[in-house]
Design a protein around this motif. Sequence first.
Motif, PDB file in Angstrom:
ATOM      1  N   SER A 153      -8.107   4.701  -4.680  1.00 32.84           N
ATOM      2  CA  SER A 153      -7.789   3.931  -6.057  1.00 32.84           C
ATOM      3  C   SER A 153      -6.126   3.342  -5.205  1.00 32.84           C
ATOM      4  O   SER A 153      -5.934   2.013  -5.675  1.00 32.84           O
ATOM      5  N   ASP A 154      -5.466   4.063  -4.560  1.00 38.04           N
ATOM      6  CA  ASP A 154      -4.070   3.544  -4.332  1.00 38.04           C
ATOM      7  C   ASP A 154      -4.183   2.121  -3.129  1.00 38.04           C
ATOM      8  O   ASP A 154      -3.279   1.412  -3.356  1.00 38.04           O
ATOM      9  N   SER A 155      -5.203   2.490  -2.327  1.00 39.51           N
ATOM     10  CA  SER A 155      -5.302   1.248  -1.581  1.00 39.51           C
ATOM     11  C   SER A 155      -5.822   0.033  -2.135  1.00 39.51           C
ATOM     12  O   SER A 155      -5.619  -1.046  -1.860  1.00 39.51           O
ATOM     13  N   VAL A 204      -4.295   9.081  -9.126  1.00 39.83           N
ATOM     14  CA  VAL A 204      -5.731   8.997  -9.250  1.00 39.83           C
ATOM     15  C   VAL A 204      -6.318   9.079  -8.084  1.00 39.83           C
ATOM     16  O   VAL A 204      -7.806   8.948  -8.281  1.00 39.83           O
ATOM     17  N   GLU A 205      -5.935   8.935  -6.928  1.00 34.03           N
ATOM     18  CA  GLU A 205      -6.505   8.626  -5.730  1.00 34.03           C
ATOM     19  C   GLU A 205      -7.713   9.402  -5.575  1.00 34.03           C
ATOM     20  O   GLU A 205      -8.810   9.308  -5.066  1.00 34.03           O
ATOM     21  N   PHE A 206      -7.502  10.787  -5.963  1.00 27.15           N
ATOM     22  CA  PHE A 206      -8.466  11.903  -5.208  1.00 27.15           C
ATOM     23  C   PHE A 206      -9.164  12.324  -6.705  1.00 27.15           C
ATOM     24  O   PHE A 206      -9.987  13.450  -6.588  1.00 27.15           O
ATOM     25  N   ARG A 253       5.524  12.809   3.213  1.00 21.72           N
ATOM     26  CA  ARG A 253       3.996  12.512   3.171  1.00 21.72           C
ATOM     27  C   ARG A 253       3.172  12.340   2.215  1.00 21.72           C
ATOM     28  O   ARG A 253       3.378  13.154   1.244  1.00 21.72           O
ATOM     29  N   ARG A 254       2.769  11.232   1.957  1.00 18.07           N
ATOM     30  CA  ARG A 254       1.934  10.731   0.884  1.00 18.07           C
ATOM     31  C   ARG A 254       0.432  10.555   1.273  1.00 18.07           C
ATOM     32  O   ARG A 254       0.064   9.376   1.061  1.00 18.07           O
ATOM     33  N   ALA A 255      -0.139  11.595   1.424  1.00 24.79           N
ATOM     34  CA  ALA A 255      -1.688  11.525   1.932  1.00 24.79           C
ATOM     35  C   ALA A 255      -1.800  10.596   3.006  1.00 24.79           C
ATOM     36  O   ALA A 255      -2.641   9.653   2.803  1.00 24.79           O
ATOM     37  N   ILE A 264       5.240   5.886  -4.384  1.00 25.04           N
ATOM     38  CA  ILE A 264       4.633   4.907  -3.479  1.00 25.04           C
ATOM     39  C   ILE A 264       3.942   5.987  -2.716  1.00 25.04           C
ATOM     40  O   ILE A 264       4.019   7.049  -2.604  1.00 25.04           O
ATOM     41  N   THR A 265       2.860   5.430  -1.862  1.00 22.40           N
ATOM     42  CA  THR A 265       2.096   6.216  -0.919  1.00 22.40           C
ATOM     43  C   THR A 265       2.182   5.559   0.283  1.00 22.40           C
ATOM     44  O   THR A 265       3.033   4.730   0.756  1.00 22.40           O
ATOM     45  N   ASP A 266       1.314   6.085   1.348  1.00 23.29           N
ATOM     46  CA  ASP A 266       1.390   5.537   2.594  1.00 23.29           C
ATOM     47  C   ASP A 266       1.127   4.128   2.939  1.00 23.29           C
ATOM     48  O   ASP A 266       1.712   3.541   3.677  1.00 23.29           O
ATOM     49  N   ASP A 267       0.425   3.637   1.925  1.00 28.51           N
ATOM     50  CA  ASP A 267       0.182   2.286   1.977  1.00 28.51           C
ATOM     51  C   ASP A 267       1.318   1.402   1.870  1.00 28.51           C
ATOM     52  O   ASP A 267       1.609   0.430   2.663  1.00 28.51           O
ATOM     53  N   THR A 268       2.134   1.711   1.069  1.00 25.27           N
ATOM     54  CA  THR A 268       3.582   0.749   0.754  1.00 25.27           C
ATOM     55  C   THR A 268       4.557   1.116   1.848  1.00 25.27           C
ATOM     56  O   THR A 268       5.332   0.422   2.364  1.00 25.27           O
ATOM     57  N   GLY A 292       0.686  -1.281  -7.646  1.00 28.05           N
ATOM     58  CA  GLY A 292      -0.836  -1.145  -7.568  1.00 28.05           C
ATOM     59  C   GLY A 292      -0.849   0.196  -6.634  1.00 28.05           C
ATOM     60  O   GLY A 292      -1.751   1.261  -7.063  1.00 28.05           O
ATOM     61  N   ASP A 293      -0.441   0.448  -5.768  1.00 31.78           N
ATOM     62  CA  ASP A 293      -0.401   1.701  -4.859  1.00 31.78           C
ATOM     63  C   ASP A 293       0.054   2.935  -5.730  1.00 31.78           C
ATOM     64  O   ASP A 293      -0.523   3.909  -5.820  1.00 31.78           O
ATOM     65  N   ALA A 294       1.464   2.524  -6.482  1.00 31.51           N
ATOM     66  CA  ALA A 294       1.819   3.747  -7.431  1.00 31.51           C
ATOM     67  C   ALA A 294       1.065   4.042  -8.563  1.00 31.51           C
ATOM     68  O   ALA A 294       0.933   5.135  -9.060  1.00 31.51           O
TER      69      ALA A 294
END
Length: 360
Positions: A315-317, A30-32, A137-139, A60-64, A23-25
């Motif tokens: 979206s990623d969170s 499209v997060e922004f 760094r993934r935002a 993945i982003t900072d969430d994962t 879900g994160d990926a």
Amino acid sequence: MIPLSPAPDLDRYRACLLAGAIGDALGAPVEFLTRREILRDFGPDGIRDHASAYGRVAAITDDTQMTLFTAEGLLRARVHARSVASGHGSPTAAPDRAGCVLLVANAYLHWLLTQREEPQTQARGDGLLGVAALHSRRAPGHTCLSALERLDQLPEPARPLQAANGSKGCGGVMRVAPAGLFCAAWPLTDTELSREAFALGADLARITHGHPGGYLPGGVLSAMVALLAREVPMRDALARAREALVTFNGHEDTLQAITAAERLAAQGPAHHDAMVQLGGGWIGEEALAMALYCALAAESPESALLVAVNHSGDSDSTGAIAGNLLGAERGMDWIPQRWLEGLELHSLIDAAATALARVD
Ligand SMILES: [Mg+2]
């Protein structure tokens, strides 16, 4: 004698963290973007498969990242509790919550090291700190960074493990699913489990987010994940999490948000129009409510995860939290192979989930 629930189901543990990472990926590219921009770039159904973000597909982003560090801190707390227990000749006991919070805060400070400038040069050390791919760094959320920078500047005995800020950003909730998995592995009744997992999830979110709207959603997610991993149905898990929630001061916003999610979910299959009514997901209770709505109203888990990411907000969170819930509820079977293939750090995420399911 109090009857205990069945042993944790490894399949649900793995799916909780892997679907969360998926879900994160899926949300990362499209997060922004606004919903309009997503449809322009990906077609009338929006994003449906992994696309490129941060220089690779299925990033993945900072969430994962932070979810993995949550797991690492909890696993270290378990090792510590085991060594203390064996020193006293007593059987292995569940670590106390304060010890868990301390070791997870230390793990978050390791995550903070991965977010420094020239990050690749830092890729050494034990555990996750030694994983080069995590030095990226993934935002990362501003609140997580600033709260942890503040913590890092204080000597350890003086570190307050409850953030003094008033942030209700979603960075607290999006990373605490491992708290629920961790608690579900211990021999607690469902009632004890719900309370314990709620308190731990909220405490871990509160390390960086000081507003109840920032940390109480962490309690709800953790309690729900714990119960879902024990095969408690989604609606029953929500009811129990709600019972725990209302015992905390400042619960009103979170209660209102999850009640709205439940009401909208009763109206039909998960749909974007309802997501808009729940907010943008940038703050904790909205991210939880949007993800929860998708999980509750899932026509299929696959379509629910896509509704969770195809909106104008975070979206990623929302994708990560929805994935945690859907995975813990349903296990691995529904997860499309194409979503698992190529997922960044797939093996590491899988290993973390497997380790959390063990209690010996
Ligand atoms: Mg993120």
